[in-house]
Design a protein around this motif. Structure first.
Motif, PDB file in Angstrom:
ATOM      1  N   LEU A  84      32.551  -4.382  10.277  1.00 49.86           N
ATOM      2  CA  LEU A  84      32.815  -2.936  10.435  1.00 49.86           C
ATOM      3  C   LEU A  84      32.882  -2.572  11.920  1.00 49.86           C
ATOM      4  CD1 LEU A  84      30.499  -1.345   7.683  1.00 49.86           C
ATOM      5  CD2 LEU A  84      32.931  -1.896   7.508  1.00 49.86           C
ATOM      6  N   LEU A 156      33.365   5.679   5.337  1.00 47.86           N
ATOM      7  CA  LEU A 156      33.623   4.430   4.609  1.00 47.86           C
ATOM      8  C   LEU A 156      34.661   4.607   3.515  1.00 47.86           C
ATOM      9  CD1 LEU A 156      29.985   3.086   4.163  1.00 47.86           C
ATOM     10  CD2 LEU A 156      31.748   2.200   5.699  1.00 47.86           C
ATOM     11  N   SER A 165      35.713   0.848   7.464  1.00 50.68           N
ATOM     12  CA  SER A 165      35.199   2.096   8.030  1.00 50.68           C
ATOM     13  C   SER A 165      36.210   2.652   9.015  1.00 50.68           C
ATOM     14  CB  SER A 165      33.871   1.833   8.751  1.00 50.68           C
ATOM     15  OG  SER A 165      33.465   3.013   9.410  1.00 50.68           O
TER      16      SER A 165
END
Ligand code: AMP
Ligand code: MG
Length: 353
Positions: A84, A156, A165
């Motif tokens: 992420l 998200l 994300s």
């Protein structure tokens, strides 16, 4: 930040032991060490072979969750968070998907006060560590920079198992809620094996099913007085209820006599100030756990609105001045050992059924 509050509530919820001979034969407790705490599973009238089998299953499941959900030890969550941060999509492990979905909803209900996307802020404050953080707090600039990124669960996108994300500052940390979720999983294991009367107590946070010898399980709430722990209050817990407490008494950072709570306000990036503890009762351990943390952030001014938004109607909040704030439903069932000096019963819940 208040230094060394005079009144430190230590809401370690303990089973009030029953001692008569007949109960001693039918009452058994097994212990598992996981999530950095001792988990007690107390059974009423369950034979030994079944107890051993179910404790083995729960223990194995807890160890797996501990590994898969750990925010800073090498494992699936750390790998996911690293992806992420690079702005990449990554497959979430199966066991994390229900946590992501439910905690996203709970975060929204809490108005973002419960925010499991604040892993990088927890790291900044030194709380992603098994050791108590030392030294001065992070600089105002670092905190302002984090605030500018404002990571939230709404950043998200989950597409099947694929998580991405929109905001690379999102770092997941389920420390405020995973224990509640795990306690619910343990209760399901018990129920699936026909065990109707038990308590799963994870370091003072617990959920109870059934009863003990036909009586509700009675639990105590304790707090220290000097070096001693003293029974603060007790209550009866009925079928399936979870009792979770959040507070600053066990985890904090201390520098130059100032104590910084491990519960952080995502709006400011700063540790919460002014609340000693919040206890929540709800039929779900996961919800009770998330709500207890959210209500510490909400504090004496906002706990009622936040509780109502999260569907919580049994709350006790003790502020740093020792004032006990309660919803009426909580007040009806908590029995104090010594009446608190100042007790405020909320009127916000007055029309609730
Ligand atoms: P609990 O003991 O359930 O209140 O959980 C506290 C833990 O949750 C902390 O040690 C942090 O890891 C994490 N945490 C702190 N503040 C928040 C917050 N505002 N939202 C979500 N998690 C938090
Ligand atoms: Mg919590």
């Amino acid at each position: 930040m208040r230094a060394n509050p005079i009144f430190i509530l230590f809401c370690l919820v303990l089973l009030v032991a029953c001692t008569d001979g007949r109960n001693a034969v039918k009452l058994h407790t097994s212990q598992i060490f996981v999530f950095g705490t001792l988990v007690d599973i107390t059974f009423w009238d369950v034979d030994e072979a079944l107890r051993e089998r179910v404790v083995a299953v729960i223990s194995q499941d807890f160890q797996r969750m501990h590994h898969e959900w750990h925010p800073w030890n090498p494992g699936p969550l750390l790998t996911l968070n690293q992806a992420l941060a690079r702005g990449e999509a990554a497959e979430a492990p199966d066991s994390l998907i229900p946590l992501i979905i439910q905690s996203r909803d709970l975060s929204a209900q809490s108005g973002g006060l419960f925010n499991p996307a604040i892993g990088s802020l927890l790291q900044l404050w030194g709380f992603q560590s098994s050791e108590r953080p030392q030294g001065p707090p992070p600089s105002a600039e670092m905190i302002a920079a984090w605030r500018g990124q404002a990571p939230a669960m709404t950043d998200l996108e989950l597409d099947g198992r694929l998580l991405r994300s929109r905001n690379p500052a999102v770092q997941l940390d389920f420390g405020a809620y995973a224990k509640g979720y795990a306690v619910d999983v343990a209760i399901s294991h018990l129920q699936q094996r026909g065990i109707d009367n038990a308590i799963v107590n994870a370091g003072g946070d617990l959920r109870a099913i059934g009863s003990k010898d036909g009586q509700p399980w009675r639990i105590g709430i304790q707090h220290p007085q000097g070096e001693q722990e003293k029974l603060y209050a007790w209550l009866d817990v009925s079928a399936g209820e979870a009792v979770f407490t959040s507070g600053n008494y066990r985890r904090y950072r201390e520098d130059q006599g100032i104590r910084y709570s491990h519960i952080l306000d995502p709006r400011t990036g700063m540790p919460v100030d002014g609340v000693t503890s919040v206890t929540v009762i709800h039929h779900s351990g996961a919800i009770a756990d998330a709500a207890a943390t959210a209500l510490v952030v909400a504090g004496p001014e906002q706990w009622e609105a936040t509780a109502l938004a999260m569907g919580i109607d049994q709350v006790m909040l003790v502020d740093d001045g020792g004032v006990v704030h309660m919803s009426p439903k909580m007040q009806q069932r908590v029995h104090f050992q010594d009446a608190p000096a100042v007790l405020k019963i909320s009127e916000a819940f007055a029309d609730e059924p």
